[in-house]
Design an enzyme around this catalytic site. Structure first.
Site, mmCIF file in Angstrom:
data_model
loop_
_atom_site.group_PDB
_atom_site.id
_atom_site.type_symbol
_atom_site.label_atom_id
_atom_site.label_comp_id
_atom_site.label_asym_id
_atom_site.label_seq_id
_atom_site.Cartn_x
_atom_site.Cartn_y
_atom_site.Cartn_z
ATOM 1 N N CYS A 38 -30.793 -13.601 -5.937
ATOM 2 C CA CYS A 38 -32.211 -13.218 -5.958
ATOM 3 C C CYS A 38 -32.881 -13.665 -4.661
ATOM 4 O O CYS A 38 -32.453 -14.614 -4.010
ATOM 5 C CB CYS A 38 -32.876 -13.890 -7.166
ATOM 6 S SG CYS A 38 -34.646 -13.635 -7.307
ATOM 7 N N SER A 40 -35.485 -15.312 -4.304
ATOM 8 C CA SER A 40 -35.976 -16.698 -4.342
ATOM 9 C C SER A 40 -34.902 -17.656 -3.834
ATOM 10 O O SER A 40 -35.199 -18.622 -3.135
ATOM 11 C CB SER A 40 -36.404 -17.079 -5.757
ATOM 12 O OG SER A 40 -37.396 -16.177 -6.195
ATOM 13 N N HIS A 43 -34.869 -17.386 -0.030
ATOM 14 C CA HIS A 43 -35.978 -18.123 0.599
ATOM 15 C C HIS A 43 -35.554 -19.547 0.966
ATOM 16 O O HIS A 43 -35.905 -20.055 2.018
ATOM 17 C CB HIS A 43 -37.151 -18.237 -0.377
ATOM 18 C CG HIS A 43 -38.145 -17.123 -0.273
ATOM 19 N ND1 HIS A 43 -38.584 -16.618 0.919
ATOM 20 C CD2 HIS A 43 -38.819 -16.452 -1.230
ATOM 21 C CE1 HIS A 43 -39.479 -15.667 0.693
ATOM 22 N NE2 HIS A 43 -39.638 -15.537 -0.613
ATOM 23 N N HIS A 59 -30.437 -19.139 -10.117
ATOM 24 C CA HIS A 59 -31.413 -19.351 -11.204
ATOM 25 C C HIS A 59 -31.435 -18.187 -12.187
ATOM 26 O O HIS A 59 -32.292 -18.134 -13.071
ATOM 27 C CB HIS A 59 -32.815 -19.577 -10.614
ATOM 28 C CG HIS A 59 -33.326 -18.381 -9.863
ATOM 29 N ND1 HIS A 59 -32.975 -18.123 -8.569
ATOM 30 C CD2 HIS A 59 -34.115 -17.358 -10.255
ATOM 31 C CE1 HIS A 59 -33.536 -17.001 -8.181
ATOM 32 N NE2 HIS A 59 -34.228 -16.510 -9.192
ATOM 33 N N CYS A 164 -34.085 -13.555 -14.746
ATOM 34 C CA CYS A 164 -35.147 -13.503 -13.727
ATOM 35 C C CYS A 164 -35.680 -12.091 -13.538
ATOM 36 O O CYS A 164 -36.789 -11.788 -13.943
ATOM 37 C CB CYS A 164 -34.671 -14.077 -12.391
ATOM 38 S SG CYS A 164 -35.929 -13.972 -11.090
#
Ligand code: ZN
Ligand code: ZN
Length: 365
Positions: A38, A40, A43, A59, A164
């Site tokens: 993902c 995230s 990042h 996650h 997610c």
């Protein structure tokens, strides 16, 4: 067990043997079957957001319970589960008010399990956990409130995305914005989460769904997921095009990228009284700016969405019911599967914008 360890920004992750301690009281050991890659996670890898290192990222995951700690009666070994990255305590002001995704526990679990310790060790040193999931690994120890049992009929690679992308995207529409039938909706950013905003808008009865992205293959995917119109943002000002298509602005706009410039475009794309929703997680130090007078005089709303504003234990079974009824497209989202050893290739593919959603799949034990 093997896990992908993230040591340093800008360096590849290292897949290596990591010690995983057994679950403590109130915790669950899960064999990870599939885990999504993902933005995230990206990042943190790129340093746009920071967290204590070294860490095992990941996650969005699903797997099979292998063992439970003392006092856990919500799941049993053999259960198939979705992992949740917002474990909830059940008794703070947010849990008590029906918003468990905002539970106070989140601040406490940065890099740790809820009791402040780690189950992950390598060469005599603790590794950090990520959102109490850390699923880029063969196994994970997580809080019991961070797993949700699901039926065994759901492929685990598909179930992982309920952790997610799907829950965040559909939740942004039905929980955060509460899009009403007959509405017009714009979606900026058509990755794994954005496509779920598109299909959430379709499920909510939006009649005009405009997908905006820079990649043509994602615009095509958005049409399959329910977009009625698509705009390549590289081909001209998307705001001007949206104002034209909608006759003065959409009812709702969703930003699913995490950049100030596109949040501003989302605000500029909604009509008077319209609602813009920031879903994408912006980098650290990024400030979101709205135009002063136009924002107030046009009575616009800008609101944020974390984890689809979901009550996960209620929402995920509903999403699964929609999937089983053929109304929620999940199989179509997984466009690539990598073994854990190739985690860096999966991350690079995400960074390039290849495909829709990639998963890391572990061989069954
Ligand atoms: Zn995510
Ligand atoms: Zn709580």
């Amino acid at each position: 067990m093997r896990a992908a360890v993230f040591y340093e920004v800008g360096k590849p992750l290292v897949v290596e043997e990591v010690e995983l301690a057994p679950p403590h009281s109130g915790e669950v050991l899960v064999r990870i079957a599939a885990t999504g890659v993902c933005h995230s996670d990206l990042h943190y890898i790129k340093g746009d957001l920071t967290m204590p290192l070294p860490v095992v990222l990941g996650h969005e995951a699903a797997g099979v319970v292998e063992a439970v700690g003392d006092g856990v009666d919500s799941v049993r070994p053999g259960d198939h589960v979705v992992l949740l990255f917002a474990p909830a305590c059940g008794h703070c002001r947010y849990c008590d008010s029906g918003r468990p995704h905002l539970c106070e526990m989140r601040a406490r679990v940065r890099g740790k399990m809820p009791d402040g310790t780690s189950r992950l060790r390598l060469a005599g040193r603790d590794l950090h956990h990520f959102t109490c999931v850390s699923s880029w690994a063969e196994r994970a120890v997580v809080p019991a409130s961070g797993v949700l049992p699901i039926g065994k009929d759901v492929p685990l690679a598909v179930a992982a995305m309920l952790g997610c992308a799907v829950t965040t995207g559909v939740g942004a529409v039905v929980n955060t914005a509460r899009v009403t039938p007959g509405s017009s909706v714009v979606v900026f950013g058509l990755g794994g989460v954005g496509l779920n905003v598109v299909q959430g808008a379709r499920l909510a009865g939006a009649v005009m769904i405009i997908g905006v992205d820079l990649l043509d293959h994602r615009l095509e995917a958005a049409r399959r997921f329910g977009a009625t119109h698509t705009l390549n943002a590289g081909a001209g000002d998307p705001v001007r095009a949206i104002l034209g298509l909608t006759g003065g602005g959409a009812d709702y706009a969703f930003e699913v990228i995490g950049r100030a410039a596109t949040v501003r475009q989302a605000v500029d794309s909604v009509s008077r009284g319209g609602v813009a929703v920031a879903v994408g997680l912006p980098p650290a130090r990024e400030e979101l700016v709205v135009p002063g007078p136009a924002f107030v005089l046009n009575e616009k709303t800008l609101r944020a969405c974390f984890y689809g504003s979901s009550r996960l234990r209620d929402d995920i079974p509903r999403l699964l019911a929609l999937y089983r009824a053929g109304r929620l497209m999940l199989d179509e989202l997984v466009t690539a599967s990598f073994p854990l050893d190739r985690v860096n290739d999966a991350v690079a593919a995400l960074d390039r914008g290849d495909g829709l959603r990639s998963v890391l799949e572990m061989p069954a034990a």
